[in-house]
Design a protein around this motif. Structure first.
Motif, PDB file in Angstrom:
ATOM      1  N   ILE A 169       0.842  -1.202   0.000  1.00  0.00           N
ATOM      2  CA  ILE A 169       0.000   0.000   0.000  1.00  0.00           C
ATOM      3  C   ILE A 169       0.877   1.251   0.000  1.00  0.00           C
ATOM      4  O   ILE A 169       0.662   2.184  -0.774  1.00  0.00           O
ATOM      5  N   ALA A 170       1.881   1.276   0.874  1.00  0.00           N
ATOM      6  CA  ALA A 170       2.774   2.438   0.969  1.00  0.00           C
ATOM      7  C   ALA A 170       3.575   2.632  -0.312  1.00  0.00           C
ATOM      8  O   ALA A 170       3.770   3.767  -0.762  1.00  0.00           O
ATOM      9  N   LEU A 171       4.028   1.546  -0.923  1.00  0.00           N
ATOM     10  CA  LEU A 171       4.757   1.653  -2.188  1.00  0.00           C
ATOM     11  C   LEU A 171       3.872   2.238  -3.277  1.00  0.00           C
ATOM     12  O   LEU A 171       4.286   3.154  -4.001  1.00  0.00           O
ATOM     13  N   TYR A 174       6.803   5.255   0.290  1.00  0.00           N
ATOM     14  CA  TYR A 174       7.914   4.405   0.701  1.00  0.00           C
ATOM     15  C   TYR A 174       8.656   3.965  -0.551  1.00  0.00           C
ATOM     16  O   TYR A 174       8.031   3.653  -1.568  1.00  0.00           O
ATOM     17  N   LEU A 175       9.971   3.962  -0.491  1.00  0.00           N
ATOM     18  CA  LEU A 175      10.785   3.441  -1.586  1.00  0.00           C
ATOM     19  C   LEU A 175      11.288   2.057  -1.204  1.00  0.00           C
ATOM     20  O   LEU A 175      11.759   1.850  -0.084  1.00  0.00           O
ATOM     21  N   PRO A 176      11.235   1.127  -2.133  1.00  0.00           N
ATOM     22  CA  PRO A 176      11.699  -0.226  -1.809  1.00  0.00           C
ATOM     23  C   PRO A 176      13.213  -0.300  -1.814  1.00  0.00           C
ATOM     24  O   PRO A 176      13.891   0.509  -2.460  1.00  0.00           O
ATOM     25  N   SER A 177      13.723  -1.290  -1.113  1.00  0.00           N
ATOM     26  CA  SER A 177      15.146  -1.606  -1.242  1.00  0.00           C
ATOM     27  C   SER A 177      15.366  -2.118  -2.658  1.00  0.00           C
ATOM     28  O   SER A 177      14.400  -2.486  -3.364  1.00  0.00           O
ATOM     29  N   LEU A 178      16.593  -2.177  -3.081  1.00  0.00           N
ATOM     30  CA  LEU A 178      16.893  -2.707  -4.408  1.00  0.00           C
ATOM     31  C   LEU A 178      16.404  -4.150  -4.517  1.00  0.00           C
ATOM     32  O   LEU A 178      15.798  -4.534  -5.530  1.00  0.00           O
ATOM     33  N   LEU A 179      16.633  -4.936  -3.485  1.00  0.00           N
ATOM     34  CA  LEU A 179      16.199  -6.330  -3.489  1.00  0.00           C
ATOM     35  C   LEU A 179      14.678  -6.443  -3.651  1.00  0.00           C
ATOM     36  O   LEU A 179      14.192  -7.239  -4.459  1.00  0.00           O
ATOM     37  N   LEU A 180      13.923  -5.629  -2.914  1.00  0.00           N
ATOM     38  CA  LEU A 180      12.471  -5.670  -3.014  1.00  0.00           C
ATOM     39  C   LEU A 180      12.013  -5.205  -4.393  1.00  0.00           C
ATOM     40  O   LEU A 180      11.101  -5.792  -4.981  1.00  0.00           O
ATOM     41  N   ALA A 181      12.636  -4.181  -4.932  1.00  0.00           N
ATOM     42  CA  ALA A 181      12.275  -3.703  -6.270  1.00  0.00           C
ATOM     43  C   ALA A 181      12.481  -4.810  -7.306  1.00  0.00           C
ATOM     44  O   ALA A 181      11.638  -5.020  -8.187  1.00  0.00           O
ATOM     45  N   ILE A 182      13.571  -5.540  -7.195  1.00  0.00           N
ATOM     46  CA  ILE A 182      13.845  -6.649  -8.115  1.00  0.00           C
ATOM     47  C   ILE A 182      12.806  -7.745  -7.942  1.00  0.00           C
ATOM     48  O   ILE A 182      12.284  -8.278  -8.924  1.00  0.00           O
ATOM     49  N   ARG A 183      12.480  -8.087  -6.703  1.00  0.00           N
ATOM     50  CA  ARG A 183      11.477  -9.122  -6.460  1.00  0.00           C
ATOM     51  C   ARG A 183      10.125  -8.746  -7.054  1.00  0.00           C
ATOM     52  O   ARG A 183       9.449  -9.572  -7.664  1.00  0.00           O
TER      53      ARG A 183
END
Length: 72
Positions: free
Chosen positions: A39-41, A46-55
């Motif tokens: 929801i926040a993204l 909220y900005l994701p970590s690089l790992l979360l963005a890739i996932r």
């Protein structure tokens, strides 16, 4: 949604609906976060970590740049 502090936008919500109306909860489970994080993204709070963005990008079979963009 635009993050006003960083100029980063994302197409997570559109990607979810392009994937057969995937719910925020389903996406959260696939990438190992809470629904509140999704929801926040989507809201640009909220900005994701690089790992979360890739996932997240992999769930939608997209490149990170197709899901997250730097505003100009």
């Amino acid at each position: 949604m635009l993050d006003h502090n960083t100029g980063i936008t994302n197409t997570i919500r559109k990607c979810r609906f392009d994937q057969g109306e995937m719910t925020q909860e389903q996406l959260a489970q696939k990438v190992g976060v809470t629904r509140q994080t999704i929801i926040a993204l989507e809201a640009g709070k909220y900005l994701p970590s690089l790992l979360l963005a890739i996932r997240i990008a992999r769930v939608f079979d997209k490149n990170v740049e197709e899901v997250f963009q730097i505003g100009t």
